[in-house]
Design an enzyme around this catalytic site. Structure first.
Site, PDB file in Angstrom:
ATOM      1  N   HIS A   7       6.907   1.886   1.087  1.00 51.27           N
ATOM      2  CA  HIS A   7       6.683   3.323   1.250  1.00 51.27           C
ATOM      3  C   HIS A   7       5.862   3.597   2.495  1.00 51.27           C
ATOM      4  CE1 HIS A   7       3.095   2.068  -1.128  1.00 51.27           C
ATOM      5  NE2 HIS A   7       2.451   2.936  -0.377  1.00 51.27           N
ATOM      6  N   HIS A  78      -0.678   5.297   6.015  1.00 57.24           N
ATOM      7  CA  HIS A  78      -0.358   3.867   6.022  1.00 57.24           C
ATOM      8  C   HIS A  78       1.110   3.618   5.749  1.00 57.24           C
ATOM      9  CE1 HIS A  78      -1.291   4.361   1.628  1.00 57.24           C
ATOM     10  NE2 HIS A  78      -0.324   3.477   1.462  1.00 57.24           N
ATOM     11  N   GLU A 129      -0.257  -1.882   4.241  1.00 63.08           N
ATOM     12  CA  GLU A 129      -0.391  -2.363   2.873  1.00 63.08           C
ATOM     13  C   GLU A 129       0.742  -3.356   2.604  1.00 63.08           C
ATOM     14  OE1 GLU A 129       0.183   0.858   0.072  1.00 63.08           O
ATOM     15  OE2 GLU A 129      -0.727  -0.265  -1.578  1.00 63.08           O
TER      16      GLU A 129
HETATM   17 CO    CO Z   1       0.343   2.880  -0.482  1.00 61.66          CO
END
Ligand code: CO
Length: 141
Positions: A7, A78, A129
Site C-alpha cells: 500500500h 509512506h 514499510e
Molecule cells: Co502502512
C-alpha cells in the site's frame, strides 16, 4: 526480497474531509478505523491494482504528528512493500546499509501482520514499510 507493493499511505489533516473528497472522485473509501495503539485513524481505498490508505493523527504523540507539522495540508507519508520473510528482509536491508527504525524487531502493523520501517534518509527520502504477508493471504498470481 520485495515481492509486491502492499500500500501507499497518504497523511491527511482531516480523514472525513479526505474520504469525502475521494468519494466525490468515484472511489470507495472504507469507514474510518481507530488504531489507538498506532496513534492513527485510517481509511482504506481498494483499487484493482493497489491499496491506498488515508492516515490521520490520533491522540497525543502520534507517530505522524511531526510529519503533519511539516506538511499541514497532508502529504505522501509512506510506501509499504510485501516481503515473504521479515527476518531475512531485515538482514538484507542491513547488508545494503539501510537502517531499520527501532530495534529491528517486527511490530504488528495496521493489518495485523508483522512490519518494520526503514529510515527515509536511507531510501531516497521516503519512509518505507515492509510487511510480511503470509502466502495464504496473497491473492493468486
Ligand atoms: Co502502512
Amino acid at each position: 526480497m520485495i515481492t509486491r507493493v502492499n500500500h501507499i499511505a497518504i497523511a491527511v489533516p482531516n480523514l472525513e474531509l479526505a474520504s469525502a473528497t475521494y468519494r466525490k472522485l468515484g472511489v470507495t473509501v472504507s469507514e474510518p478505523q481507530e488504531l489507538a495503539e498506532h496513534g492513527v485513524r485510517v481509511s482504506f481505498m481498494e483499487f484493482e491494482n493497489l491499496k491506498l490508505e488515508l492516515v490521520e493523527a490520533f491522540g497525543d504523540g502520534s507517530p505522524i504528528q511531526r510529519f503533519m507539522e511539516k506538511n499541514p495540508g497532508g502529504g505522501m507519508h509512506h510506501v509499504c512493500f510485501d516481503v515473504e520473510d521479515l527476518g531475512a528482509a531485515v538482514s538484507d536491508l542491513r547488508e545494503s546499509g539501510i537502517r531499520v527504525l527501532g530495534s529491528g524487531e517486527p511490530k504488528i502493523g495496521a493489518h495485523g501482520n508483522p512490519v518494520v520501517f526503514a529510515y527515509p534518509s536511507d531510501l531516497f527520502g521516503v519512509l518505507t514499510e515492509f510487511e510480511q504477508v503470509s502466502t495464504t493471504e496473497s491473492p493468486p498470481h
